[in-house]
Design an enzyme around this catalytic site. Structure first.
Site, PDB file in Angstrom:
ATOM      1  N   HIS A  58       0.855  -1.191   0.000  1.00  0.00           N
ATOM      2  CA  HIS A  58       0.000   0.000   0.000  1.00  0.00           C
ATOM      3  C   HIS A  58       0.886   1.234   0.000  1.00  0.00           C
ATOM      4  O   HIS A  58       1.949   1.229   0.619  1.00  0.00           O
ATOM      5  CB  HIS A  58      -0.906   0.008   1.241  1.00  0.00           C
ATOM      6  CG  HIS A  58      -2.063   0.936   1.099  1.00  0.00           C
ATOM      7  ND1 HIS A  58      -1.981   2.274   1.409  1.00  0.00           N
ATOM      8  CD2 HIS A  58      -3.328   0.715   0.656  1.00  0.00           C
ATOM      9  CE1 HIS A  58      -3.146   2.835   1.162  1.00  0.00           C
ATOM     10  NE2 HIS A  58      -3.989   1.917   0.700  1.00  0.00           N
TER      11      HIS A  58
ATOM     12  N   ASP B 171      -7.960  -5.372   0.025  1.00  0.00           N
ATOM     13  CA  ASP B 171      -8.465  -6.175  -1.079  1.00  0.00           C
ATOM     14  C   ASP B 171      -8.036  -7.630  -1.034  1.00  0.00           C
ATOM     15  O   ASP B 171      -8.540  -8.444  -1.799  1.00  0.00           O
ATOM     16  CB  ASP B 171      -8.025  -5.558  -2.417  1.00  0.00           C
ATOM     17  CG  ASP B 171      -8.793  -4.291  -2.694  1.00  0.00           C
ATOM     18  OD1 ASP B 171      -9.971  -4.245  -2.315  1.00  0.00           O
ATOM     19  OD2 ASP B 171      -8.213  -3.352  -3.267  1.00  0.00           O
TER      20      ASP B 171
HETATM   21  N1  CMC Z   1       4.176  -7.451  -4.877  1.00  0.00           N
HETATM   22  C1  CMC Z   1       5.517  -7.436  -5.020  1.00  0.00           C
HETATM   23  N2  CMC Z   1       6.290  -6.352  -4.817  1.00  0.00           N
HETATM   24  C2  CMC Z   1       5.664  -5.233  -4.446  1.00  0.00           C
HETATM   25  C3  CMC Z   1       4.257  -5.161  -4.267  1.00  0.00           C
HETATM   26  C4  CMC Z   1       3.515  -6.334  -4.501  1.00  0.00           C
HETATM   27  N3  CMC Z   1       2.176  -6.333  -4.353  1.00  0.00           N
HETATM   28  N4  CMC Z   1       3.892  -3.907  -3.914  1.00  0.00           N
HETATM   29  C5  CMC Z   1       5.049  -3.202  -3.855  1.00  0.00           C
HETATM   30  N5  CMC Z   1       6.095  -3.991  -4.167  1.00  0.00           N
HETATM   31  C6  CMC Z   1       7.516  -3.602  -4.173  1.00  0.00           C
HETATM   32  C7  CMC Z   1       7.852  -2.736  -5.373  1.00  0.00           C
HETATM   33  O1  CMC Z   1       8.245  -3.521  -6.471  1.00  0.00           O
HETATM   34  C8  CMC Z   1       8.967  -1.882  -4.825  1.00  0.00           C
HETATM   35  O2  CMC Z   1      10.119  -2.679  -4.787  1.00  0.00           O
HETATM   36  P1  CMC Z   1      11.576  -1.998  -5.045  1.00  0.00           P
HETATM   37  O3  CMC Z   1      11.765  -1.054  -3.899  1.00  0.00           O
HETATM   38  O4  CMC Z   1      12.519  -3.155  -5.060  1.00  0.00           O
HETATM   39  O5  CMC Z   1      11.484  -1.296  -6.366  1.00  0.00           O
HETATM   40  C9  CMC Z   1       8.538  -1.633  -3.380  1.00  0.00           C
HETATM   41  O6  CMC Z   1       7.720  -2.770  -3.033  1.00  0.00           O
HETATM   42  C10 CMC Z   1       7.727  -0.368  -3.170  1.00  0.00           C
HETATM   43  O7  CMC Z   1       6.600  -0.413  -4.030  1.00  0.00           O
HETATM   44  P2  CMC Z   1       6.037   0.809  -4.869  1.00  0.00           P
HETATM   45  O8  CMC Z   1       5.484   0.323  -6.159  1.00  0.00           O
HETATM   46  O9  CMC Z   1       7.040   1.907  -4.905  1.00  0.00           O
HETATM   47  O10 CMC Z   1       4.835   1.275  -3.934  1.00  0.00           O
HETATM   48  P3  CMC Z   1       3.667   2.204  -4.347  1.00  0.00           P
HETATM   49  O11 CMC Z   1       3.289   2.942  -3.126  1.00  0.00           O
HETATM   50  O12 CMC Z   1       3.982   3.009  -5.560  1.00  0.00           O
HETATM   51  O13 CMC Z   1       2.487   1.172  -4.758  1.00  0.00           O
HETATM   52  C11 CMC Z   1       0.645  -0.281  -4.632  1.00  0.00           C
HETATM   53  C12 CMC Z   1       1.475   0.778  -3.915  1.00  0.00           C
HETATM   54  C13 CMC Z   1      -0.620  -0.562  -3.819  1.00  0.00           C
HETATM   55  C14 CMC Z   1       0.184   0.245  -6.017  1.00  0.00           C
HETATM   56  C15 CMC Z   1       1.494  -1.550  -4.789  1.00  0.00           C
HETATM   57  O14 CMC Z   1       1.865  -2.048  -3.523  1.00  0.00           O
HETATM   58  C16 CMC Z   1       0.786  -2.639  -5.598  1.00  0.00           C
HETATM   59  O15 CMC Z   1       0.822  -2.612  -6.824  1.00  0.00           O
HETATM   60  N6  CMC Z   1       0.106  -3.611  -4.912  1.00  0.00           N
HETATM   61  C17 CMC Z   1      -0.664  -4.598  -5.586  1.00  0.00           C
HETATM   62  C18 CMC Z   1      -1.998  -4.028  -6.024  1.00  0.00           C
HETATM   63  C19 CMC Z   1      -2.949  -3.852  -4.871  1.00  0.00           C
HETATM   64  O16 CMC Z   1      -3.129  -4.746  -4.047  1.00  0.00           O
HETATM   65  N7  CMC Z   1      -3.626  -2.684  -4.832  1.00  0.00           N
HETATM   66  C20 CMC Z   1      -4.644  -2.374  -3.822  1.00  0.00           C
HETATM   67  C21 CMC Z   1      -4.244  -1.223  -2.956  1.00  0.00           C
HETATM   68  S1  CMC Z   1      -5.304  -1.058  -1.520  1.00  0.00           S
HETATM   69  C22 CMC Z   1      -6.856  -0.677  -2.106  1.00  0.00           C
HETATM   70  C23 CMC Z   1      -6.948   0.560  -2.928  1.00  0.00           C
HETATM   71  O17 CMC Z   1      -6.272   1.556  -2.646  1.00  0.00           O
HETATM   72  O18 CMC Z   1      -7.725   0.578  -3.854  1.00  0.00           O
END
Ligand code: CMC
Length: 431
Positions: free
Chosen positions: A308, A366
């Site tokens: 998140h 989720d």
């Molecule tokens: N699986 C594997 N690696 C992950 C995941 C994941 N679900 N989420 C983040 N990471 C890694 C990412 O690759 C990065 O690694 P590194 O530092 O090596 O590059 C690190 O963790 C930080 O991630 P980020 O992408 O910079 O984080 P963000 O804040 O931009 O993204 C997120 C947040 C929710 C989009 C992301 O965690 C994600 O894509 N999760 C899966 C989709 C999901 O479950 N979304 C629902 C969110 S909650 C409900 C809502 O808001 O609607």
């Protein structure tokens, strides 16, 4: 003591400026950079808004480090235990928990706005039979402004209130109709004697030829999920609603833009993606393989329902939903859903894995919500639609807060231009 400021020094020119700090009631204060460009000639650069507050708000507070969420100051755990979705909707719109008279009045207003205009109902027929219900939602909700001209004067507080009530009231009917269209069944009228979630279940699952009994377990579970999803401060869809609304666009159009933003798999579409992922994994023996893909930087696969932007701890909504998942599966099934078992196993393995620990990646709301929807008989492509019904409360409350705010102005981000410098046009034959 004088005003708290932050000093910024430009190393190139030696110029020093003082930036005022705005106080929060909880959580980090914010450095006010409103005059930053005028005073320094620089824009600030923050793609994805990692450090930037786009507004001030009194609605929702969340502390990602602590895993804490409050609506109007009330902890989500207390609202989940004692409140109802309609009561939470009132709280979000009006700022305080209602007394009995206020609650009855609000319930009545929502109930009596639930009918859809008969012409609007014709729209559904125009969609292809296998259209994704979220596509239908975007289109139909956007079209509401064509029907309700009498509540689109955004400068009139009464219009704003009626539009808010209408949207909260009509979303279940639009959602149910989009489902009925996809299964080729007749649309069902709302029944004013039913609760908000009971009505939704009835409009989705009853058919004219048979009596439909609303399962109180399903009705209560849905109400609880809706409370948890009612708002979540300045997430992508809410920010979209605010940005659209900042131009003076009518509220129905703004909510349609929120629905569009919610649909993405990184946001509201994740609940649908989680079930698909669990289905693909299939068996606990495949978990290591999928985890390896999630950790591989060269592989686009991510563990859906994990991670998140704000929570760097267990999402408090996921805690509540996980517990509810046990109860719902116990009551509605035999308590042995292999997919739930797989999800629990996946969570356990991921949470003991260095990659997820280091990055503070925990299950989000989720990860388990889709399993409950599945147990309630709600088809996978309707999961995000369910989310959109609940989040409509947050969207309209945020929109009303923004329009009512004294310093409201059009949202207009700046950019760091990195394209070509000025150059002369080259005629076609000379290229
Ligand atoms: N699986 C594997 N690696 C992950 C995941 C994941 N679900 N989420 C983040 N990471 C890694 C990412 O690759 C990065 O690694 P590194 O530092 O090596 O590059 C690190 O963790 C930080 O991630 P980020 O992408 O910079 O984080 P963000 O804040 O931009 O993204 C997120 C947040 C929710 C989009 C992301 O965690 C994600 O894509 N999760 C899966 C989709 C999901 O479950 N979304 C629902 C969110 S909650 C409900 C809502 O808001 O609607």
């Amino acid at each position: 003591m004088g005003e708290h400021t932050v000093t910024v020094i430009d190393n190139r020119t030696g110029k020093q400026i003082e930036l005022p700090v705005r106080k929060s009631t909880q959580g980090p204060d914010a450095v006010d950079i409103g005059h930053f460009f005028r005073e320094t000639g620089y824009f600030t650069y923050d793609p994805g808004f990692l450090s930037t507050a786009s507004c001030h708000s009194q609605l929702t507070y969340l502390d990602g480090e602590q895993g804490m969420l409050q609506f109007r100051g009330y902890p989500i755990e207390q609202l989940a235990e004692h409140s109802s979705f309609i009561e939470v909707a009132y709280l979000m719109l009006y700022g305080e928990l209602p007394n009995q008279v206020q609650l009855d009045g609000f319930q009545d207003a929502i109930t009596h706005h639930s009918m859809l205009n008969e012409s609007l109902k014709e729209f559904f027929r125009g969609f292809y039979h296998d259209a994704h219900p979220m596509a239908i939602m975007v289109g139909v909700v956007g079209s509401l402004s064509a029907f309700y001209h009498d509540s689109t004067d955004i400068n009139n507080p009464e219009h704003r209130e009626i539009a808010a009530h209408r949207m909260i009231a009509k979303m279940p009917g639009i959602a149910a109709a989009s489902y009925k269209h996809s299964v080729g069944e007749a649309q069902v009228y709302p029944d004013n004697s039913l609760s908000y979630t009971g009505n939704l279940l009835n409009m989705m699952f009853s058919v004219p030829c048979e009596k439909y009994e609303i399962d109180p377990v399903a009705e209560k579970a849905l109400d609880l999920i809706f409370i948890l999803h009612a708002d979540h401060e300045q997430n992508a869809s809410t920010s979209t609603v605010r940005l659209a609304g900042s131009s003076g666009a009518n509220p129905f159009a703004c909510i349609a833009s929120g629905i569009a933003a919610l649909w993405g798999p990184a946001h509201g579409g994740a609940n649908e993606a989680v079930l698909k992922m669990l289905d693909d994994i299939g068996d606990v023996s495949n978990v290591p393989k999928y985890l390896a893909c999630a950790k591989d930087r060269d592989d686009p696969f991510r563990l859906m329902g994990f991670g998140h932007r704000v929570y760097k701890n267990y999402d408090p909504r996921a805690q509540i939903i996980r517990k509810m998942c046990h109860e719902v599966l116990e009551k509605l099934g035999d308590g042995n859903d292999p997919m739930f078992e797989l999800a629990l196993h996946l969570e356990e393995i991921a949470r003991s894995d260095e990659y997820f620990i280091e990055r503070k990646l925990y299950p989000n709301v989720d990860f388990y919500s889709g399993l409950i929807y599945k147990a309630l008989g709600i088809p996978t492509n309707m999961f995000t639609v369910m989310f959109s019904i609940a989040r409509t409360v947050g969207w309209v409350a945020q929109w009303m807060e923004m329009i009512g705010s004294e310093d409201q102005r059009i949202g207009r981000p700046r950019q760091l231009y990195v394209g070509a410098k000025q150059r002369d046009y080259v005629p076609l034959g000379e290229r």
